[in-house]
Design an enzyme around this catalytic site. Structure first.
Site, short mmCIF file in Angstrom:
data_model
loop_
_atom_site.label_atom_id
_atom_site.label_comp_id
_atom_site.label_asym_id
_atom_site.label_seq_id
_atom_site.Cartn_x
_atom_site.Cartn_y
_atom_site.Cartn_z
N ARG A 175 7.15 2.78 -13.78
CA ARG A 175 6.94 1.42 -13.27
C ARG A 175 7.59 0.36 -14.17
NH1 ARG A 175 6.22 4.66 -10.10
NH2 ARG A 175 4.43 5.00 -8.75
N SER A 225 -1.18 1.01 -4.68
CA SER A 225 -1.98 1.23 -5.90
C SER A 225 -2.09 -0.09 -6.66
CB SER A 225 -1.33 2.29 -6.78
OG SER A 225 -1.28 3.53 -6.13
N GLU A 295 -0.87 -3.10 -11.46
CA GLU A 295 0.51 -2.82 -11.04
C GLU A 295 1.01 -3.95 -10.16
OE1 GLU A 295 2.49 0.54 -8.23
OE2 GLU A 295 1.52 1.26 -10.04
#
Length: 302
Positions: A175, A225, A295
């Site tokens: 990420r 998520s 996130e």
């Protein structure tokens, strides 16, 4: 109309310029206040001109794609939002290489690859974001991620020069990339795929889609998520073990199907979602000593 807005309108025309646009229309969470100005350039030249105008007038701006990883404050966004999605979506094939413009959806790129009998992008078939956003965060799912297929990226640098950056220079990891740190804007990029059987690729994509339908609350607005995966743990399991499945604040809820997803049950505000994020972080920290990091990117006036 203020002069800077008029200049933007003259450059983009009616199709590319909106005033007081609800960000709830442009994010998968379906929340958020209005952007002062919402811009949709159709090519790199229009994008550069928009940025030059905004800089000349010292107007802040936010670059976005499909809004699948954004949580916009209920107070909206002051200045301008530049969306590189609806009008910058070119996808073209050159043998086993595929060029994808920043605003093209990963689902469309995966479908194009499958139709051409090219393997390697099936993992992205259910990711709701754009190619540009996927590069920025090295998006991935089901064992695949962008760094596995990315060859190079065409970017607009901070000084508004166009540059081609090899994938290995982006420092792609979980990420993460250096795109935001270096203030690049992704314009497009090239990925490398492999010859495969179109029917088998389609079957693999359907299998992954079925797994998503079974395990994820796809019928509700969310940003996928909500939290990054803590090292050595899974965010969803920590939240579930903390007894938070189904926990609700206002219209926001920890999904009963997958605790890693915070969802909008229909009338959530961004404040509801933020409060639920904080509740989950506190509970997991107190019970397991693990700090959950979001996130999803939080922007705008809260």
């Amino acid at each position: 109309m203020e002069e800077w807005k008029m200049k933007l309108y003259e450059r983009l025309g009616r199709e590319g310029f909106l005033i007081e646009e609800s960000m709830a229309k442009h994010t998968t969470f379906k929340t958020g206040g209005n952007a002062d100005v919402f811009l949709m350039p159709k090519n790199t030249e229009e994008l550069i001109d928009c940025i030059q105008i905004l800089r000349e007038w010292n107007i802040p701006y936010l670059i976005m794609g499909n809004g699948s990883n954004l949580l916009v404050g209920d107070g909206g966004i002051r200045g301008a939002v530049i969306q590189l999605c609806r009008r910058m979506q070119e996808i073209r094939l050159d043998g086993t290489n595929m060029y994808i413009q920043s605003g093209a959806l990963l689902t469309a790129a995966a479908a194009t690859a499958a139709d051409a009998g090219l393997a390697g992008l099936a993992f992205a078939s259910g990711i709701p974001g754009t190619f540009g956003g996927a590069v920025v965060m090295n998006a991935g799912a089901y064992g695949g991620e962008m760094k596995d297929v990315l060859l190079c990226v065409e970017v607009l640098t901070k000084d508004l020069h166009i540059s081609v950056i090899p994938a290995e220079a982006l420092e792609l990891s979980y990420r993460h990339s250096v795109v935001l740190e270096r203030e690049y804007i992704v314009l497009g990029g090239t990925i490398r795929l492999q010859p495969g059987n179109a029917a088998q690729i389609r079957a693999d994509m359907e299998r992954l889609a079925q797994q998503r339908r079974e395990k994820q609350p796809l019928q509700y607005p969310s940003a996928g998520s909500t939290f990054k995966r803590p090292e050595g743990y899974f965010a969803g399991k920590l939240i579930s073990d903390a007894g938070l499945k189904g926990k609700t604040i206002g219209g926001a809820q920890v999904s009963k199907k997958h605790a890693g997803f915070l969802i909008n049950t229909g009338n959530a505000t961004t404040r509801d979602i933020l409060d639920l994020i904080a509740y989950c972080q506190t509970a997991v920290q107190e019970q397991f000593g693990v700090r959950l990091e979001t996130e999803v990117k939080i922007v705008g006036e809260l």
